[in-house]
Structure formats: C-alpha cells, structure tokens
Scaffold this motif. Structure first.
Motif, PDB file in Angstrom:
ATOM      1  N   UNK A  42       0.851  -1.314   0.173  1.00  0.00           N
ATOM      2  CA  UNK A  42       0.044  -0.031  -0.349  1.00  0.00           C
ATOM      3  C   UNK A  42       0.774   1.150   0.265  1.00  0.00           C
ATOM      4  N   UNK A  43       2.310   1.505  -0.298  1.00  0.00           N
ATOM      5  CA  UNK A  43       2.862   2.628   0.125  1.00  0.00           C
ATOM      6  C   UNK A  43       2.694   3.436   1.178  1.00  0.00           C
ATOM      7  N   UNK A  44       3.083   2.582   2.348  1.00  0.00           N
ATOM      8  CA  UNK A  44       2.366   2.786   3.373  1.00  0.00           C
ATOM      9  C   UNK A  44       3.860   4.320   4.413  1.00  0.00           C
ATOM     10  N   UNK A  45       3.346   4.525   4.942  1.00  0.00           N
ATOM     11  CA  UNK A  45       4.974   4.850   5.304  1.00  0.00           C
ATOM     12  C   UNK A  45       5.356   4.620   6.831  1.00  0.00           C
ATOM     13  N   UNK A  46       5.937   5.279   7.908  1.00  0.00           N
ATOM     14  CA  UNK A  46       5.965   4.409   9.061  1.00  0.00           C
ATOM     15  C   UNK A  46       5.002   5.427  10.398  1.00  0.00           C
ATOM     16  N   UNK A  47       4.711   6.390   9.648  1.00  0.00           N
ATOM     17  CA  UNK A  47       2.760   7.152  10.839  1.00  0.00           C
ATOM     18  C   UNK A  47       1.565   6.553  10.404  1.00  0.00           C
ATOM     19  N   UNK A  48       1.426   6.242   8.339  1.00  0.00           N
ATOM     20  CA  UNK A  48       0.895   6.163   8.681  1.00  0.00           C
ATOM     21  C   UNK A  48       0.087   3.903   9.078  1.00  0.00           C
ATOM     22  N   UNK A  49       1.939   3.504   9.480  1.00  0.00           N
ATOM     23  CA  UNK A  49       2.135   1.935   9.298  1.00  0.00           C
ATOM     24  C   UNK A  49       1.423   2.216  11.112  1.00  0.00           C
ATOM     25  N   UNK A  55      -5.934   3.536  14.592  1.00  0.00           N
ATOM     26  CA  UNK A  55      -7.085   3.720  14.789  1.00  0.00           C
ATOM     27  C   UNK A  55      -7.894   2.350  14.964  1.00  0.00           C
ATOM     28  N   UNK A  56      -7.766   0.997  15.033  1.00  0.00           N
ATOM     29  CA  UNK A  56      -7.665  -0.105  16.070  1.00  0.00           C
ATOM     30  C   UNK A  56      -8.214  -0.021  17.583  1.00  0.00           C
ATOM     31  N   UNK A  57      -7.245   0.613  17.330  1.00  0.00           N
ATOM     32  CA  UNK A  57      -7.519   0.756  19.511  1.00  0.00           C
ATOM     33  C   UNK A  57      -7.875   2.039  20.049  1.00  0.00           C
ATOM     34  N   UNK A  58      -7.573   2.808  19.145  1.00  0.00           N
ATOM     35  CA  UNK A  58      -8.634   4.279  19.538  1.00  0.00           C
ATOM     36  C   UNK A  58      -9.905   4.125  19.956  1.00  0.00           C
ATOM     37  N   UNK A  59     -10.470   3.449  18.480  1.00  0.00           N
ATOM     38  CA  UNK A  59     -11.695   3.421  17.876  1.00  0.00           C
ATOM     39  C   UNK A  59     -12.200   1.968  19.506  1.00  0.00           C
ATOM     40  N   UNK A  60     -11.663   1.140  19.550  1.00  0.00           N
ATOM     41  CA  UNK A  60     -12.270   0.175  20.501  1.00  0.00           C
ATOM     42  C   UNK A  60     -12.358   1.537  22.277  1.00  0.00           C
ATOM     43  N   UNK A  61     -11.665   2.270  22.320  1.00  0.00           N
ATOM     44  CA  UNK A  61     -11.941   3.017  23.070  1.00  0.00           C
ATOM     45  C   UNK A  61     -13.011   3.873  23.224  1.00  0.00           C
ATOM     46  N   UNK A 100      -3.874   2.338   1.389  1.00  0.00           N
ATOM     47  CA  UNK A 100      -3.568   3.481   3.393  1.00  0.00           C
ATOM     48  C   UNK A 100      -4.584   3.730   3.810  1.00  0.00           C
ATOM     49  N   UNK A 101      -5.177   4.813   3.540  1.00  0.00           N
ATOM     50  CA  UNK A 101      -6.858   5.081   3.959  1.00  0.00           C
ATOM     51  C   UNK A 101      -7.696   4.775   3.671  1.00  0.00           C
TER      52      UNK A 101
END
Length: 499
Positions: A42-49, A55-61, A100-101
């Motif tokens: 997906x041509x992701x950079x470090x911050x996107x990784x 995104x998963x953990x914050x959504x859980x919260x 990635x988005x």
C-alpha cells in the motif's frame, strides 16, 4: 434435567464468547507481522503504519463505555450479536481496502465492532458464570482461547501472506463472525441492568477526544512541530478534553466512569495491572516483527515463529494463573506478573545488544515477558469484575478495557516516537557531517520500518535500528517495573478484604 439443559446452554455460550476472544486476539497479533508487507503493498510510511494499528485501539476505546451502558440498558446478548456482525462486516471492508487511508478508516470501524464485542463478552461471562469454581473455569477457558489467538496470530498471519495475500488476514474473520453470532443467539442468556440510565454522551466524547488528541500529538508531532502553535493547540485540546471528562463524570448523576469504585483496593490494584500490561507488552507487539525482519533479517514465517516465544505463554499459562490467584490472591500475582514483564524486557534489551543477536538471544526475555503477561491478564479481568456487584459488571469491565486500550493507544505512539528518536540519535552521533535535522529524521523513519535510507550505509542503518530498539526495550522494562511497584502498594502488603 433442567440443570443439564442449563449446563449445555452455558457450554454453547462459552464457545461463543471464546470465539469472539479468538477473533479479537487474532486481530491484535496477526496484523503486526504483516505490517512490512502492507508498507510495500500500500506504499505506507512509518506514521501510517502506526495508524493502521492505532485506529483500531482508539476506536475500541471510543465505544467501550457506550457499549457497556447500551448493553446494560438494552440487553447484553442483543448488543453482543450486533457487535459481532459489525466486526465481520468491517473485517470484509479491511480485506477489500486498496489504499492505506481506506484501510485505516476500515480499521477504525473494525475497532468499534471489536471493542463492543469484547466488552459484551466479559460482561456476559460475569453474569452467566457466577459460582466460584464454574466462574474460574469459564474465565480460564476464555484466557486459553484468547491465548490461542494471541499466541498463534503471528504465525497465522505470516502463513496467510505466504500462501495467499494479506487481505485474508482480515477476511478470515467474516466466516468466524457468522458462526459466533449463531452460537450467541442459541446459548447466551439475555441480561440487563435494571438501574441502567441514559448514555453519558459528554463523557464519551470528551474522553475520546483526549485520547485521540494525545496519540495524534505524539505520532504527528515531528511533522507539525511539538512546540508549534498547531502542536501545542492539539496537546492543549487533549488536556482540556480530559479535564472536561473528569468534571462531567463527577457531576453526572449516573457516570460511565463511577470513580467510587477506585476506593476498592482490589479494583484499583487490578487497574494498574491493566495499565502495566499495555504499557509495554502489547504496544511492543506492533514493533517486534519489524525488529525480527529488519534488524535480524528473518523472512515473514521465521519472524512469526520467533514471535511465538513472546505470545505462546498466553496460551498455556492462564489456567495456572487462575489457580495461583485462588491460592495467593490477586494482590500477589498481578504485581508479580508485571515485574516479570519488566524484567523480561530488560533481558530482551541485553539479548538484542550482544554481538550476534538472534531469536535465541531474545528467547529468555521474550518467554519471561510472555509468562508475566499471562499471569496478569486473566486475574486482572476476573478481579475488576469480581470486585463489584454483578449488576455493575458492565461498568467495571468498561473501565478495565478502557484502561488497557487507552494505555495501548498512547504507548503505540510513544514507542514509535522513542524508536525513531533512538535511531536519529545514533545517526546524529555517528555520521560525519550529519544531515540537517529534517532529512535525518526522514531517514530515521525509513530505517524504523526497514527501508533503505539515502546516503546511509546498510551497516550504519542496521546499527541505528538496533540502537533505537534498545531505547524502546529499556523504556518498556523500566516503566512496567515501576507500575508493578505501584500495583503492589495499592493492593497492600497484607491480605485485604474482597470489598
């Protein structure tokens, strides 16, 4: 006959809850090992990784406390089924993502389903299994199956990528979710809290903004500037949101965070256990596959097998943890487990710094940290829900999981920041005529995800990566050792009452 029927129903319910735990565990441990693959695909950079996981953990919260309230009010079984179906649908969206988005957005939605699913499963366990021995067995089995997902997730994720493609790491949950929903419909008893009140919308929004703001500030601070107006504005907004949250909860007639439960020493000591586990062990799970693949040069399958030493104890130790807790009490087992995690990280630090580091030099520390996590995990959950009356189990499990996931979200960002800064520090000290700060930071971020950096030799990049991971391991080890001491002090040296 009625007892036999009830036992059969409870068995079906336990299988359903365990399948939900399996999905949640797989989603945590199978995704990190494929992150290097996602970077390329997906041509992701470090911050996107970082955001793919965060995104998963914050959504859980964001959904935890809302789910607890809704489940108490409208029925835990009903909300559990909805959350399972949502998890399955959003897993499908993750598997179909082409950028990635889109994957980050899908992961956020998946996290909402996963968080709701997990909080309901804990509340259902607490309600449907009330007798001491039966309750212990149920939570023990839940811990074992969680361990299967967590322990074998890395090798399962790696194997899926090797034989098929990364999409199936997510798509596999679609079928499991359908089966789980059917079992819940048949075996789980509906339960509610007759005293459940209105949803605490202000508390949910203010807490979510506080967590997201702090994680965003840590993750994006290097880009926007930690001391810039934008950076300080984001940090200030997170602090203000948290202050608003505290004020709202104190003034609300029926808050989602009832701070009175923190007067119960068993509950507060166990919550420190929740924080300790997610201070180092689980956030490091995101970065450890990068270490094995980039620093040690292993392929994805070998990296997955190497991770088994870190995660496999979560499969075999939980039943022992339950027996030890019954004999020595949570006040001993939880701080001891945290201490083992911390010492394990310090041993991993030593193992990574030797001349010819390998999975063997990492093995003792990985095993010790995994055993410590396993000794802590199930007793923490059982203690937080058992420290309050059954009708408050939803609220207690909500605080339990909020403490875990908030700590996880913040420390995923913080460990990533420490890793990059450790790499940057090494490059700055060892490169003659070092580049300007911005290009050097960009190179450090590339090295952090295992990519080549322009004008930096492979040997220097490798040494910088090892140095950065050393910083992360020291941070994780020292931090959780301190939390072990805090937990012990809260529990108290002497035996305490159950209430």
């Amino acid at each position: 006959m009625e007892r036999v029927a009830r036992t059969g129903q409870n068995t079906v319910a336990l299988v359903a809850v365990c399948l939900a735990a399996l999905m949640f565990g797989l989603e945590i441990s199978s995704v990190p090992v494929i992150l290097p693959t996602l970077e390329t695909a997906l041509h992701s950079d470090f911050k996107e990784v970082q955001w793919i996981m965060n995104a998963y953990t914050i959504a859980c919260t964001t959904v935890l406390m809302a789910t607890g309230t809704l489940a108490d009010r409208f029925g835990r079984k009903r909300v559990f089924i909805i959350s399972i179906l949502l998890f399955g649908i959003t897993s499908l969206l993750c598997g179909l993502a082409q950028s990635t988005l889109v994957l980050i957005i899908s992961r956020f939605l998946q996290g909402m389903g996963g968080g709701a699913m997990l909080i309901c499963s804990i509340a259902i366990l607490s309600h449907q299994f009330r007798e001491g021995r039966e309750r212990g067995r149920a939570f023990g089995m839940w811990g074992i199956i969680s361990g299967v997902g967590l322990g074998f997730g890395p090798i399962i994720g790696g194997a899926i990528v090797m034989v098929s493609n990364w999409q199936w790491v997510f798509l596999v949950h679609v079928g499991i979710a359908i089966i789980t929903a059917l079992l819940v419909f048949r075996g789980v008893q509906e339960s509610r809290d007759p005293q459940a009140k209105k949803l605490d919308v202000a508390g949910i929004i203010s807490l979510s903004l506080a967590v997201f703001g702090l994680a965003y500030y840590i993750t994006q601070g290097q880009v926007i500037g930690f001391r810039s107006m934008a950076g300080l504005g984001i940090l200030g907004g997170a602090v203000i949101s948290f202050i608003i949250f505290l004020r709202v909860e104190k003034q609300h007639a029926h808050p989602m965070f009832d701070f009175s439960v923190f007067r119960i020493r068993r509950f507060s000591g166990a919550i420190i256990g929740c924080i300790g586990m997610n201070f180092s062990f689980w956030p490091f799970m995101i970065y450890l596959p990068i270490y094995f693949q980039s620093a040690l040069g292993y392929d994805i399958i070998t990296a997955g097998l190497s991770l088994l030493a870190y995660t496999l104890p979560t499969l075999v130790v939980p039943p022992l943890a339950e027996r030890l807790t019954l004999r020595y009490q949570a006040r001993v087992i939880i701080p001891m487990g945290l201490l083992m995690i911390g010492v394990g990280f310090l041993i991993m630090y030593y193992g990574s710094s030797v001349a010819h580091a390998s999975w063997l030099t990492m093995l003792p520390g990985s095993l010790l940290a995994g055993i410590g996590l396993s000794l802590t995990n199930t007793p923490v959950t059982n203690t937080t829900t058992g420290a309050v009356t059954p009708d408050r189990a939803g609220m207690a499990s909500g605080i339990d999981m909020s403490a875990r996931l908030i700590t996880l979200a913040i420390n995923i960002a913080l460990m990533g920041f420490i890793l990059v800064e450790g790499i940057y520090s090494y490059l700055e000290s060892n490169l003659p005529g070092a580049m300007a700060t911005a290009p050097l930071h960009a190179s450090a971020e590339k090295i952090a995800v295992g990519l080549s950096a322009t004008d930096i030799s492979e040997a220097t990049a490798h040494a910088a990566l090892v140095h950065g991971f050393g910083w992360v391991m020291l941070f994780g080890g020292i931090g959780v050792c301190v939390l072990a001491l805090v937990s012990l002090l809260i529990f108290g040296i002497r035996p305490i009452n159950k209430k």
